[in-house]
Design an enzyme around this catalytic site. Structure first.
Site, PDB file in Angstrom:
ATOM      1  N   HIS A 272      36.349  38.473  46.058  1.00  0.00           N
ATOM      2  CA  HIS A 272      36.553  37.138  46.339  1.00  0.00           C
ATOM      3  C   HIS A 272      37.894  36.952  47.087  1.00  0.00           C
ATOM      4  O   HIS A 272      38.759  38.084  46.993  1.00  0.00           O
ATOM      5  CB  HIS A 272      36.884  36.294  44.817  1.00  0.00           C
ATOM      6  CG  HIS A 272      37.925  36.801  43.969  1.00  0.00           C
ATOM      7  ND1 HIS A 272      37.625  37.519  43.058  1.00  0.00           N
ATOM      8  CD2 HIS A 272      39.255  36.541  44.205  1.00  0.00           C
ATOM      9  CE1 HIS A 272      39.003  37.753  42.280  1.00  0.00           C
ATOM     10  NE2 HIS A 272      39.902  37.320  42.801  1.00  0.00           N
TER      11      HIS A 272
HETATM   12  P1  TYD Z   1      38.027  37.322  38.218  1.00  0.00           P
HETATM   13  O1  TYD Z   1      39.217  36.939  38.630  1.00  0.00           O
HETATM   14  O2  TYD Z   1      36.710  36.957  38.626  1.00  0.00           O
HETATM   15  O3  TYD Z   1      38.118  38.918  37.780  1.00  0.00           O
HETATM   16  P2  TYD Z   1      37.876  40.200  38.868  1.00  0.00           P
HETATM   17  O4  TYD Z   1      38.303  39.500  40.311  1.00  0.00           O
HETATM   18  O5  TYD Z   1      39.142  41.348  38.326  1.00  0.00           O
HETATM   19  O6  TYD Z   1      37.045  40.610  38.864  1.00  0.00           O
HETATM   20  O7  TYD Z   1      37.882  36.820  36.349  1.00  0.00           O
HETATM   21  C1  TYD Z   1      36.885  37.198  35.588  1.00  0.00           C
HETATM   22  C2  TYD Z   1      36.971  35.985  34.482  1.00  0.00           C
HETATM   23  O8  TYD Z   1      38.206  35.777  34.118  1.00  0.00           O
HETATM   24  C3  TYD Z   1      36.462  34.432  35.275  1.00  0.00           C
HETATM   25  O9  TYD Z   1      35.467  34.154  34.531  1.00  0.00           O
HETATM   26  C4  TYD Z   1      37.740  34.055  35.509  1.00  0.00           C
HETATM   27  C5  TYD Z   1      38.591  34.459  34.221  1.00  0.00           C
HETATM   28  N1  TYD Z   1      40.044  34.266  34.402  1.00  0.00           N
HETATM   29  C6  TYD Z   1      40.852  33.558  33.629  1.00  0.00           C
HETATM   30  O10 TYD Z   1      40.336  32.606  32.969  1.00  0.00           O
HETATM   31  N2  TYD Z   1      42.114  33.511  33.870  1.00  0.00           N
HETATM   32  C7  TYD Z   1      42.711  34.402  34.700  1.00  0.00           C
HETATM   33  O11 TYD Z   1      43.940  34.541  34.993  1.00  0.00           O
HETATM   34  C8  TYD Z   1      41.941  35.275  35.604  1.00  0.00           C
HETATM   35  C9  TYD Z   1      42.395  36.344  36.596  1.00  0.00           C
HETATM   36  C10 TYD Z   1      40.416  35.282  35.360  1.00  0.00           C
END
Ligand code: TYD
Length: 137
Positions: free
Chosen positions: A50
């Site tokens: 992302h």
């Molecule tokens: P995501 O940012 O998509 O993880 P990565 O980029 O490491 O693969 O986050 C995973 C899940 O956690 C998503 O459902 C959003 C949630 N999340 C939060 O609720 N708060 C946060 O600060 C972060 C980073 C993620």
């Protein structure tokens, strides 16, 4: 210009162990509203995929190793994170992927904003569209 913006942190450690201090707007270039970390990472499981519309982040691998791929829509670069005294700054509108985690990886992320799902761009196609419209404004 490289997409990899490294930040070297001073190791204030001594014979008792290592110590690194991170101060908002001093050795990282923004105010801090959120800190999170990835632990118990799985070998072979990639993350990220992302970009953020506005968010800025600094990533520091406190333990173990992972590889971060950064992409600004024009070029793609990879950096291995494996040092508690080195971070990378990821600006807004940079596509990021995290690969090749070791199972002992502890990845610290420092962010300038609270979590906001509406700031995420989770489709690479939408990311390219967003970059395109930025360049045309
Ligand atoms: P995501 O940012 O998509 O993880 P990565 O980029 O490491 O693969 O986050 C995973 C899940 O956690 C998503 O459902 C959003 C949630 N999340 C939060 O609720 N708060 C946060 O600060 C972060 C980073 C993620």
């Amino acid at each position: 210009m490289s997409l990899i913006k490294k930040i070297e942190f001073k190791n204030l450690g001594d014979a008792r162990g290592d110590l690194v201090s991170i101060e908002a707007n001093k050795n990282i270039p923004f105010s801090v509203n959120r800190v999170y970390y990835l632990v118990n990472t799985q070998v072979g499981k990639s993350r990220g995929f992302h970009a953020h519309k506005k968010l800025q982040q600094v990533l520091i691998c406190l333990k173990g190793r992972c590889t971060v791929t950064l992409d600004d829509g024009k070029s793609r670069e990879e950096v291995v994170l494996n040092s508690f005294s080195e971070g990378i700054l990821i600006d807004s509108l940079i596509w990021r992927e995290m690969h090749d985690f070791t199972d002992d990886c502890v990845l610290l992320v420092i962010a300038n904003e609270y979590y906001d799902e509406s700031d995420y761009i989770r489709s690479y196609t939408h990311f390219l569209e967003e970059i395109g419209s930025e360049h045309n404004t």
